[in-house]
Design a protein around this motif. Structure first.
Motif, PDB file in Angstrom:
ATOM      1  N   LEU A 253     -11.304 -11.934 -34.714  1.00 16.14           N
ATOM      2  CA  LEU A 253     -10.206 -12.914 -34.770  1.00 16.14           C
ATOM      3  C   LEU A 253      -8.891 -12.173 -34.526  1.00 16.14           C
ATOM      4  O   LEU A 253      -7.953 -12.245 -35.321  1.00 16.14           O
ATOM      5  CB  LEU A 253     -10.197 -13.624 -36.131  1.00 16.14           C
ATOM      6  CG  LEU A 253     -11.386 -14.543 -36.384  1.00 16.14           C
ATOM      7  CD1 LEU A 253     -11.388 -15.053 -37.816  1.00 16.14           C
ATOM      8  CD2 LEU A 253     -11.416 -15.709 -35.410  1.00 16.14           C
ATOM      9  N   LEU A 254      -8.875 -11.454 -33.425  1.00 18.79           N
ATOM     10  CA  LEU A 254      -7.697 -10.671 -33.059  1.00 18.79           C
ATOM     11  C   LEU A 254      -6.438 -11.545 -33.113  1.00 18.79           C
ATOM     12  O   LEU A 254      -6.405 -12.632 -32.551  1.00 18.79           O
ATOM     13  CB  LEU A 254      -7.888 -10.160 -31.634  1.00 18.79           C
ATOM     14  CG  LEU A 254      -6.675  -9.474 -31.029  1.00 18.79           C
ATOM     15  CD1 LEU A 254      -6.530  -8.069 -31.575  1.00 18.79           C
ATOM     16  CD2 LEU A 254      -6.791  -9.469 -29.513  1.00 18.79           C
ATOM     17  N   SER A 255      -5.413 -11.034 -33.779  1.00 17.95           N
ATOM     18  CA  SER A 255      -4.204 -11.848 -33.955  1.00 17.95           C
ATOM     19  C   SER A 255      -2.974 -11.130 -33.410  1.00 17.95           C
ATOM     20  O   SER A 255      -2.766  -9.941 -33.666  1.00 17.95           O
ATOM     21  CB  SER A 255      -4.024 -12.130 -35.447  1.00 17.95           C
ATOM     22  OG  SER A 255      -3.275 -13.294 -35.615  1.00 17.95           O
ATOM     23  N   MET A 326     -11.792 -16.302 -28.771  1.00 25.43           N
ATOM     24  CA  MET A 326     -10.367 -16.634 -28.611  1.00 25.43           C
ATOM     25  C   MET A 326      -9.550 -15.622 -29.398  1.00 25.43           C
ATOM     26  O   MET A 326     -10.082 -14.887 -30.226  1.00 25.43           O
ATOM     27  CB  MET A 326     -10.118 -18.021 -29.183  1.00 25.43           C
ATOM     28  CG  MET A 326     -10.256 -18.060 -30.699  1.00 25.43           C
ATOM     29  SD  MET A 326     -10.391 -19.715 -31.328  1.00 25.43           S
ATOM     30  CE  MET A 326     -12.104 -19.727 -31.788  1.00 25.43           C
ATOM     31  N   SER A 327      -8.258 -15.617 -29.150  1.00 27.65           N
ATOM     32  CA  SER A 327      -7.364 -14.812 -29.988  1.00 27.65           C
ATOM     33  C   SER A 327      -6.519 -15.758 -30.836  1.00 27.65           C
ATOM     34  O   SER A 327      -6.491 -16.970 -30.607  1.00 27.65           O
ATOM     35  CB  SER A 327      -6.485 -13.916 -29.123  1.00 27.65           C
ATOM     36  OG  SER A 327      -5.708 -14.712 -28.250  1.00 27.65           O
ATOM     37  N   MET A 328      -5.839 -15.189 -31.814  1.00 29.44           N
ATOM     38  CA  MET A 328      -5.062 -15.962 -32.776  1.00 29.44           C
ATOM     39  C   MET A 328      -3.596 -15.506 -32.737  1.00 29.44           C
ATOM     40  O   MET A 328      -3.272 -14.500 -32.102  1.00 29.44           O
ATOM     41  CB  MET A 328      -5.583 -15.725 -34.197  1.00 29.44           C
ATOM     42  CG  MET A 328      -7.082 -15.745 -34.357  1.00 29.44           C
ATOM     43  SD  MET A 328      -7.745 -17.359 -34.069  1.00 29.44           S
ATOM     44  CE  MET A 328      -7.076 -18.229 -35.475  1.00 29.44           C
ATOM     45  N   VAL A 329      -2.749 -16.221 -33.467  1.00 26.36           N
ATOM     46  CA  VAL A 329      -1.342 -15.837 -33.587  1.00 26.36           C
ATOM     47  C   VAL A 329      -0.992 -15.802 -35.073  1.00 26.36           C
ATOM     48  O   VAL A 329      -1.312 -16.736 -35.810  1.00 26.36           O
ATOM     49  CB  VAL A 329      -0.426 -16.844 -32.857  1.00 26.36           C
ATOM     50  CG1 VAL A 329       1.042 -16.559 -33.154  1.00 26.36           C
ATOM     51  CG2 VAL A 329      -0.685 -16.806 -31.351  1.00 26.36           C
ATOM     52  N   PRO A 364      -9.002 -13.473 -22.106  1.00 27.85           N
ATOM     53  CA  PRO A 364      -9.845 -12.304 -21.792  1.00 27.85           C
ATOM     54  C   PRO A 364      -9.201 -10.978 -22.200  1.00 27.85           C
ATOM     55  O   PRO A 364      -9.899 -10.068 -22.642  1.00 27.85           O
ATOM     56  CB  PRO A 364     -10.002 -12.378 -20.268  1.00 27.85           C
ATOM     57  CG  PRO A 364      -9.648 -13.773 -19.885  1.00 27.85           C
ATOM     58  CD  PRO A 364      -8.686 -14.275 -20.911  1.00 27.85           C
ATOM     59  N   THR A 365      -7.879 -10.866 -22.064  1.00 32.08           N
ATOM     60  CA  THR A 365      -7.231  -9.597 -22.442  1.00 32.08           C
ATOM     61  C   THR A 365      -7.468  -9.296 -23.912  1.00 32.08           C
ATOM     62  O   THR A 365      -7.612  -8.130 -24.316  1.00 32.08           O
ATOM     63  CB  THR A 365      -5.712  -9.673 -22.153  1.00 32.08           C
ATOM     64  OG1 THR A 365      -5.543 -10.059 -20.799  1.00 32.08           O
ATOM     65  CG2 THR A 365      -5.021  -8.350 -22.407  1.00 32.08           C
ATOM     66  N   GLY A 366      -7.527 -10.355 -24.715  1.00 30.44           N
ATOM     67  CA  GLY A 366      -7.778 -10.161 -26.146  1.00 30.44           C
ATOM     68  C   GLY A 366      -9.114  -9.463 -26.393  1.00 30.44           C
ATOM     69  O   GLY A 366      -9.252  -8.690 -27.346  1.00 30.44           O
ATOM     70  N   LEU A 367     -10.100  -9.720 -25.527  1.00 28.49           N
ATOM     71  CA  LEU A 367     -11.395  -9.055 -25.697  1.00 28.49           C
ATOM     72  C   LEU A 367     -11.246  -7.553 -25.432  1.00 28.49           C
ATOM     73  O   LEU A 367     -11.806  -6.723 -26.160  1.00 28.49           O
ATOM     74  CB  LEU A 367     -12.443  -9.670 -24.756  1.00 28.49           C
ATOM     75  CG  LEU A 367     -13.824  -9.006 -24.767  1.00 28.49           C
ATOM     76  CD1 LEU A 367     -14.419  -8.960 -26.173  1.00 28.49           C
ATOM     77  CD2 LEU A 367     -14.778  -9.715 -23.817  1.00 28.49           C
ATOM     78  N   HIS A 412     -13.732 -12.448 -18.904  1.00 31.02           N
ATOM     79  CA  HIS A 412     -14.116 -11.682 -20.089  1.00 31.02           C
ATOM     80  C   HIS A 412     -14.981 -10.473 -19.729  1.00 31.02           C
ATOM     81  O   HIS A 412     -14.842  -9.398 -20.325  1.00 31.02           O
ATOM     82  CB  HIS A 412     -14.808 -12.591 -21.109  1.00 31.02           C
ATOM     83  CG  HIS A 412     -13.845 -13.510 -21.811  1.00 31.02           C
ATOM     84  ND1 HIS A 412     -13.342 -14.644 -21.226  1.00 31.02           N
ATOM     85  CD2 HIS A 412     -13.261 -13.437 -23.039  1.00 31.02           C
ATOM     86  CE1 HIS A 412     -12.486 -15.238 -22.057  1.00 31.02           C
ATOM     87  NE2 HIS A 412     -12.428 -14.529 -23.166  1.00 31.02           N
ATOM     88  N   ILE A 413     -15.850 -10.640 -18.752  1.00 31.86           N
ATOM     89  CA  ILE A 413     -16.695  -9.494 -18.379  1.00 31.86           C
ATOM     90  C   ILE A 413     -15.846  -8.416 -17.683  1.00 31.86           C
ATOM     91  O   ILE A 413     -16.042  -7.218 -17.884  1.00 31.86           O
ATOM     92  CB  ILE A 413     -17.901  -9.952 -17.516  1.00 31.86           C
ATOM     93  CG1 ILE A 413     -18.812 -10.852 -18.368  1.00 31.86           C
ATOM     94  CG2 ILE A 413     -18.689  -8.759 -16.999  1.00 31.86           C
ATOM     95  CD1 ILE A 413     -19.957 -11.504 -17.615  1.00 31.86           C
ATOM     96  N   ARG A 414     -14.865  -8.845 -16.898  1.00 35.43           N
ATOM     97  CA  ARG A 414     -13.938  -7.850 -16.304  1.00 35.43           C
ATOM     98  C   ARG A 414     -13.204  -7.084 -17.415  1.00 35.43           C
ATOM     99  O   ARG A 414     -12.953  -5.885 -17.297  1.00 35.43           O
ATOM    100  CB  ARG A 414     -12.890  -8.545 -15.445  1.00 35.43           C
ATOM    101  CG  ARG A 414     -13.376  -8.921 -14.085  1.00 35.43           C
ATOM    102  CD  ARG A 414     -12.311  -9.788 -13.408  1.00 35.43           C
ATOM    103  NE  ARG A 414     -12.885 -10.454 -12.268  1.00 35.43           N
ATOM    104  CZ  ARG A 414     -12.859  -9.972 -11.032  1.00 35.43           C
ATOM    105  NH1 ARG A 414     -12.274  -8.833 -10.787  1.00 35.43           N
ATOM    106  NH2 ARG A 414     -13.416 -10.634 -10.051  1.00 35.43           N
ATOM    107  N   ALA A 415     -12.856  -7.813 -18.489  1.00 34.90           N
ATOM    108  CA  ALA A 415     -12.156  -7.157 -19.610  1.00 34.90           C
ATOM    109  C   ALA A 415     -13.052  -6.090 -20.248  1.00 34.90           C
ATOM    110  O   ALA A 415     -12.565  -5.035 -20.675  1.00 34.90           O
ATOM    111  CB  ALA A 415     -11.740  -8.194 -20.649  1.00 34.90           C
ATOM    112  N   ILE A 416     -14.354  -6.365 -20.282  1.00 34.39           N
ATOM    113  CA  ILE A 416     -15.284  -5.340 -20.809  1.00 34.39           C
ATOM    114  C   ILE A 416     -15.258  -4.121 -19.886  1.00 34.39           C
ATOM    115  O   ILE A 416     -15.208  -2.971 -20.335  1.00 34.39           O
ATOM    116  CB  ILE A 416     -16.725  -5.898 -20.916  1.00 34.39           C
ATOM    117  CG1 ILE A 416     -16.768  -7.107 -21.848  1.00 34.39           C
ATOM    118  CG2 ILE A 416     -17.682  -4.811 -21.410  1.00 34.39           C
ATOM    119  CD1 ILE A 416     -18.096  -7.861 -21.818  1.00 34.39           C
ATOM    120  N   GLY A 417     -15.273  -4.388 -18.579  1.00 36.97           N
ATOM    121  CA  GLY A 417     -15.203  -3.284 -17.611  1.00 36.97           C
ATOM    122  C   GLY A 417     -13.943  -2.453 -17.833  1.00 36.97           C
ATOM    123  O   GLY A 417     -13.987  -1.210 -17.814  1.00 36.97           O
TER     124      GLY A 417
END
Ligand code: BG6
Length: 486
Positions: A253-255, A326-329, A364-367, A412-417
């Motif tokens: 739950l990245l914030s 998802m990300s949070m604020v 995706p950047t949040g991942l 999201h998969i690109r973010a993993i890369g």
């Protein structure tokens, strides 16, 4: 085609939970679980996650008294119990290397208290894992995915009572022993951190059975029992199946701070740190100082047996897995801000992010941030075991043109890369609900995540036939190229 950034042997696949897909709720001696009490309501507010998960003693009694599927759509699932061979054929056609599934405790020990396991249940999962392996699909098995026996809720106060640790270890011993030649990768508790967000599904705590002012303490106590059970199950696993690996499983739950005002930054830092309390215990083997100080400030007394600290210390997990949607604020003015939804939480809207049909913020950047932060913190292999887009799909001409899902997954998969390029060690990726299943939070079928469409509506009407969506072919190509084709 570009060069792959994904390591050889990367575990590409998908994830399911038994209670959301199997159906056959009263078949083969299975007992009732907390999932069999979850109701589908056509008039629900999908943003009100608290109301979606809340249950009363009265509602539990009504569920127990109901001998039909009725409004309890998880009892029906997608009939994976009877169709798993056909489903595995489709997943193998996509080239799946791994499939995450869970074992329903109530198929093996219907009430949770029996001394001998139920052979029908054991045989079902043995066949499932054998059929996976026959298709080159590695099983990744969750031991506790919101499926606690209802008997333990009603007669042993859920995870609040210590004896449940022993009941759980009897279950884990039975399945480790039976599947030792079939399963290498295990997860102990799905989203173990969700205890405070939805205590009934996570740990069988029905809130109206405890004084309101004691509830937080009750949940911490239950969580401590789960953490000890997870550590002891890890020890048991290593003894019974040498070389097998246990992962923890937490909700990312990245914030982000709402602004660069230091008070917002501080709040975001605390929110992010608190979200990692359970994985800190499972990786480092002790409670972080922040948890101990929170207990002190709020006068929370968690009973620990002599030896618990040593058990936690001696049995850390082998890898860290998590869900990311998802990300949070974080905002010091959250009460005045516009809100967005989520299945396990709701929060402040991020103006920079689009949202899904259910109001979940797509990021995706949040991942990538979550992966880098977790790896910097834990230095253990990471596994993304849930990620995906719940959407309203339309079946037209035998398929679904789900370009929106492809866009979500591609990002999201690109973010993993990108995280791999930063030196993060990622073992694999299992897309959530790879075959459409019943939603955890809303018990809907119309909230679909899969590469495979299941012809069934919210009321359970339909043929249950399976159809390949457009994303099916896309994911097949991603796997075939080991991510190079993105
Ligand atoms: C995760 C759960 O929190 O989110 C899954 O582990 C769940 O069981 C998934 O299905 C998606 O949530 P929902 O509510 O859309 O099904």
């Amino acid at each position: 085609m570009s060069k792959t950034r994904f390591p050889d042997g990367f575990l590409w696949g998908g994830a399911l939970a038994a209670n959301q897909c199997e159906g056959a709720w009263n078949f083969g001696g299975k007992g009732l679980s907390v999932a069999d009490c979850a109701i589908y309501r056509s008039n629900m507010d999908p943003k009100d996650y608290k109301a979606l998960h809340h249950i009363t003693s009265e509602a539990i009694a009504a569920a127990e008294a109901c001998t039909e599927v009725g409004p309890y759509s998880k009892r029906r699932g997608i009939d994976f119990y009877h169709r798993y061979r056909e489903d595995l054929d489709l997943l193998a056609e996509m080239g799946f290397k791994v499939l995450r599934v869970s074992i329903q405790w109530t198929r093996i020990f219907p009430k949770g208290i029996e001394t001998e396991p139920n052979e029908v249940g054991l045989a079902f999962y043995e066949s499932l894992f054998t059929e996976m392996r026959a298709r080159g699909i590695e099983p990744l098995v969750t031991l506790h995915h919101y499926e606690m026996p209802l008997y333990l809720v009603n007669h042993h106060d859920g995870w609040y009572r210590r004896e449940v640790v022993d009941f759980f270890l009897r279950f884990t011993e039975a399945v480790f022993s039976r599947y030792k030649h079939l399963v290498t990768y295990w997860l102990s508790f799905n989203e173990i951190d969700s205890a405070f967000r939805h205590p009934f599904s996570t740990m069988g705590i029905c809130e109206d059975r405890y004084p309101r002012e004691k509830l937080e303490e009750v949940i911490w106590q239950g969580l401590h029992h789960q953490l000890v059970a997870s550590a002891l199950a890890t020890k048991q696993l290593h003894a019974i199946i040498p070389g097998a690996q246990m992962g923890c499983m937490v909700t990312s739950l990245l914030s982000y701070p709402e602004t660069c005002h230091p008070a917002n930054c501080l709040k975001a830092m605390y929110d992010n740190r608190d979200n990692m309390t359970t994985s800190d215990v499972q990786v480092f083997g002790s409670y972080p100082p922040s948890a101990l100080s929170a207990w002190k400030k709020r006068n929370i007394k968690v009973t620990m047996l002599p030896g618990d600290a040593d058990i936690l210390k001696a049995n850390p997990v082998d890898f860290v897995s998590f869900s990311y949607y998802m990300s949070m604020v974080s905002s010091i003015n959250a009460a005045e801000r516009e809100k967005v939804g989520g299945n396990v939480t709701s929060g402040v809207k991020n103006p920079y992010l689009p949202v899904s049909d259910w109001g979940w913020q797509i990021d995706p950047t949040g991942l990538q941030i979550a992966l880098v932060e977790m790896y910097d913190r834990y230095r253990k292999p990471l596994f993304i075991v849930e990620n995906g887009l719940g959407a309203r799909d339309k079946l037209v001409g035998g398929t679904v043109e789900d370009d929106y899902r492809v866009a979500y997954l591609d990002g999201h998969i690109r973010a993993i890369g990108d995280a791999l390029d930063e030196g993060v060690d990622v073992m694999g990726y299992t897309a959530w609900g790879c075959i459409d299943s019943v939603s955890l939070s809303t018990s809907q079928m119309s909230k679909r995540y899969g590469f495979i469409y299941v012809d069934c509506d919210d009321e359970g009407q339909g043929t249950f036939d399976r159809y390949r969506k457009k994303s099916f072919g896309w994911y097949r190509d991603v796997i075939a190229s080991n991510g190079a084709g993105l």
